[in-house]
Motif scaffolding. Structure first.
Motif, PDB file in Angstrom:
ATOM      1  N   SER A 293       0.837  -1.206   0.000  1.00 14.59           N
ATOM      2  CA  SER A 293       0.000   0.000   0.000  1.00 14.59           C
ATOM      3  C   SER A 293       0.868   1.251   0.000  1.00 14.59           C
ATOM      4  O   SER A 293       0.578   2.220  -0.710  1.00 14.59           O
ATOM      5  CB  SER A 293      -0.928  -0.010   1.215  1.00 14.59           C
ATOM      6  N   LYS A 294       1.931   1.246   0.775  1.00 16.34           N
ATOM      7  CA  LYS A 294       2.843   2.392   0.815  1.00 16.34           C
ATOM      8  C   LYS A 294       3.637   2.496  -0.482  1.00 16.34           C
ATOM      9  O   LYS A 294       3.823   3.585  -1.027  1.00 16.34           O
ATOM     10  CB  LYS A 294       3.781   2.254   2.006  1.00 16.34           C
ATOM     11  N   LYS A 295       4.096   1.358  -0.980  1.00 18.95           N
ATOM     12  CA  LYS A 295       4.941   1.349  -2.179  1.00 18.95           C
ATOM     13  C   LYS A 295       4.203   1.913  -3.395  1.00 18.95           C
ATOM     14  O   LYS A 295       4.780   2.671  -4.184  1.00 18.95           O
ATOM     15  CB  LYS A 295       5.405  -0.083  -2.463  1.00 18.95           C
ATOM     16  N   TYR A 296       2.904   1.580  -3.514  1.00 20.84           N
ATOM     17  CA  TYR A 296       2.172   1.952  -4.725  1.00 20.84           C
ATOM     18  C   TYR A 296       1.120   3.036  -4.474  1.00 20.84           C
ATOM     19  O   TYR A 296       0.219   3.222  -5.295  1.00 20.84           O
ATOM     20  CB  TYR A 296       1.510   0.720  -5.323  1.00 20.84           C
ATOM     21  N   ALA A 297       1.222   3.781  -3.380  1.00 19.47           N
ATOM     22  CA  ALA A 297       0.246   4.832  -3.082  1.00 19.47           C
ATOM     23  C   ALA A 297       0.243   5.906  -4.166  1.00 19.47           C
ATOM     24  O   ALA A 297      -0.827   6.354  -4.625  1.00 19.47           O
ATOM     25  CB  ALA A 297       0.537   5.446  -1.714  1.00 19.47           C
ATOM     26  N   GLU A 298       1.419   6.325  -4.587  1.00 21.88           N
ATOM     27  CA  GLU A 298       1.505   7.377  -5.608  1.00 21.88           C
ATOM     28  C   GLU A 298       0.987   6.874  -6.945  1.00 21.88           C
ATOM     29  O   GLU A 298       0.300   7.599  -7.679  1.00 21.88           O
ATOM     30  CB  GLU A 298       2.956   7.838  -5.742  1.00 21.88           C
ATOM     31  N   LEU A 299       1.283   5.623  -7.283  1.00 25.97           N
ATOM     32  CA  LEU A 299       0.793   5.042  -8.530  1.00 25.97           C
ATOM     33  C   LEU A 299      -0.735   4.948  -8.507  1.00 25.97           C
ATOM     34  O   LEU A 299      -1.393   5.182  -9.523  1.00 25.97           O
ATOM     35  CB  LEU A 299       1.403   3.655  -8.735  1.00 25.97           C
ATOM     36  N   GLU A 300      -1.287   4.634  -7.362  1.00 29.63           N
ATOM     37  CA  GLU A 300      -2.744   4.586  -7.224  1.00 29.63           C
ATOM     38  C   GLU A 300      -3.354   5.954  -7.523  1.00 29.63           C
ATOM     39  O   GLU A 300      -4.328   6.057  -8.287  1.00 29.63           O
ATOM     40  CB  GLU A 300      -3.114   4.136  -5.819  1.00 29.63           C
ATOM     41  N   ASP A 301      -2.805   7.006  -6.942  1.00 29.38           N
ATOM     42  CA  ASP A 301      -3.311   8.357  -7.199  1.00 29.38           C
ATOM     43  C   ASP A 301      -3.172   8.716  -8.676  1.00 29.38           C
ATOM     44  O   ASP A 301      -4.072   9.332  -9.264  1.00 29.38           O
ATOM     45  CB  ASP A 301      -2.557   9.374  -6.341  1.00 29.38           C
ATOM     46  N   TRP A 302      -2.051   8.345  -9.269  1.00 29.33           N
ATOM     47  CA  TRP A 302      -1.817   8.627 -10.692  1.00 29.33           C
ATOM     48  C   TRP A 302      -2.889   7.953 -11.545  1.00 29.33           C
ATOM     49  O   TRP A 302      -3.449   8.565 -12.462  1.00 29.33           O
ATOM     50  CB  TRP A 302      -0.430   8.118 -11.076  1.00 29.33           C
ATOM     51  N   GLY A 303      -3.181   6.678 -11.260  1.00 31.53           N
ATOM     52  CA  GLY A 303      -4.180   5.956 -12.030  1.00 31.53           C
ATOM     53  C   GLY A 303      -5.559   6.575 -11.909  1.00 31.53           C
ATOM     54  O   GLY A 303      -6.285   6.712 -12.904  1.00 31.53           O
TER      55      GLY A 303
END
Length: 469
Positions: A293-303
């Motif tokens: 969840s921490k590793k891909y938090a920014e990618l989630e927002d980007w998507g």
């Protein structure tokens, strides 16, 4: 076969005064209750019908049904039946349905109907581990190539059913996923250690075709993560994370490995499928995993932000709804329901013949895609999940009504009542366009995913109703 009508029922199809839903039986609703809860509360009052139906549908015959069984008029009723009433004889409902769309190891409890779906798979011959997906209407193999999109989906779905649905915690289901996962690790990548995966391979794993997309890699990621979740073997999770990181690199940094050509002087366009797929993978890896969840938090927002730039798409809306639910973002939730659920429903639903068009032009011109008027199985599955999820989040009875409308069409038109399972491709008026049960893209994924998710959401809704008494 239809269930026998309940004793004392008039059989009329008058709309319920409270929920405004046309049902095959009188609701007997208390109009002072919230209308949506009435539609669900009715299900608990059909004990006579359910008892008679249970007497008619026994053992292996239940394996041949989806969650609606044979009652087409009211999907919620049969969902309620399978959710609460089915016992030992129906424990392989989703398993039977999923195995029907892929050539895989046949659990001994499955009926003879599924003998056609056996796999060419041997634990003593690893090169034969991958399942075939190209199956005719009655399950005969018509193409001996192995297509990695349906294979990755199948491996992931078997593992997910095994770990999330208690009645499918069966050794044979997990055993059917293992050889497929090992085949992917060994043969999916075209030129290891490079990450690009083939689209199709021969039966012994030799690459045949490579697409300039990232979907073989995406479902490879999903399969590996699910394998890790059921086996706790870190090599599977390492494969998933490494592949997702490479996909992100292709999308956001350098796509040359995919052979994408970028023309600097043309208008900038972005495929909605790419951020939607990435959001799906992030959701998969983040599930109950704080580190991911921490590793891909920014990618989630980007998507999320990339998807919101597009006009409409119900499949993307489902993933956005999950994100809004996880974040507790009611503003995003409402935006998604209006823009990504209701808008495409009203513009994409065929009022004359029923069902969803595959493509519609935003200005009402004829789309470029020649299959624009076809009815495909997977969008209807996604629509059912999305609207039921939206109703669960908001309590809006209009969303529940659309869920029932789409369910009635889907189970009436897509189901094959002779050989079972679902057709994938219908023409505009609802007749079968292609009778195959599996192919390059259709396999064991959207149908069982839809059934399992609808069952889970309805279970929570019904429990909420019980708790509110």
């Amino acid at each position: 076969m239809r269930p026998t009508q309940a004793v004392g029922s008039t059989g009329s199809r008058s709309p319920c005064r409270s929920c405004d839903l046309t049902l095959p039986l009188q609701c007997g609703n208390d109009v002072t209750q919230p209308s949506a809860m009435v539609a669900l509360g009715k299900l608990r009052r059909e004990r006579v019908l359910l008892a008679e139906y249970e007497a008619q549908v026994k053992g292996e015959r239940v394996l041949q049904a989806w969650f609606t069984a044979e009652t087409l008029e009211c999907p919620l009723l049969t969902l309620r039946y399978h959710l609460k009433e089915v016992e030992e004889g129906a424990q392989a409902l989703l398993l039977g349905a999923s195995l029907a769309s892929t050539a895989c190891s046949r659990p001994p409890s499955l009926p003879p109907l599924y003998s056609a779906w056996v796999a060419c798979c041997s634990l003593r011959q690893p090169w034969l581990w991958g399942s075939f997906s190209c199956l005719s209407r009655n399950g005969k193999l018509y193409d001996e190539l192995k297509y990695l999109l349906p294979l990755g989906k199948q491996v992931g779905m078997y593992c997910r059913l095994y770990r999330t649905v208690e009645r499918f915690r069966r050794a044979e289901l997990l055993g059917a996923a293992k050889p497929g996962g090992e085949f992917l690790i060994r043969f999916a990548r075209v030129e290891p250690p490079a990450k690009k995966c083939a689209f199709s391979v021969t039966k012994d794993g030799t690459p045949v075709k490579v697409q300039r997309t990232l979907f073989s890699e995406s479902y490879y990621t999903l399969a590996m993560n699910e394998r890790w979740r059921v086996t706790e073997e870190t090599r599977y999770q390492n494969e998933a994370v490494e592949m997702l990181d490479r996909i992100v690199y292709w999308v956001r940094v350098d796509s040359s490995e995919l052979s994408w050509t970028r023309f600097s002087r043309t208008h900038k366009a972005e495929d909605l499928a790419v951020p939607t797929m990435l959001l799906h993978l992030v959701d998969q890896l983040q599930e109950e995993d704080e580190e991911m969840s921490k590793k891909y938090a920014e990618l989630e927002d980007w998507g999320v932000q990339r998807i919101l730039k597009h006009l409409q798409a119900i499949e993307a809306g489902r993933y956005l709804l999950q994100d809004a639910q996880r974040e507790g973002d009611t503003q995003l939730r409402d935006q998604v329901i209006d823009k990504f659920l209701l808008l495409p429903f009203h513009s994409g639903w065929d009022a004359e013949h029923g069902g969803f068009y595959s493509f519609r032009d935003v200005d009402n011109w004829v789309p470029h895609r020649v299959e624009w008027s076809a009815r495909l199985w997977w969008p209807h599955c996604e629509v059912m999940v999305a609207f039921l999820m939206g109703y669960s989040e908001t309590g809006d009875p209009a969303l529940l009504k659309i869920f029932i409308q789409v369910s009635e069409y889907s189970f009436r038109q897509f189901r094959d009542l002779v050989y079972r399972e679902w057709y994938g491709y219908l023409i505009e008026d609802g007749r079968v366009g292609l009778s195959i049960k599996g192919g390059l893209y259709k396999g064991c994924y959207y149908n069982p995913q839809c059934m399992a998710m609808c069952e889970q959401i309805l279970g929570a809704l019904l429990q909420r109703t019980e708790d509110s008494k």
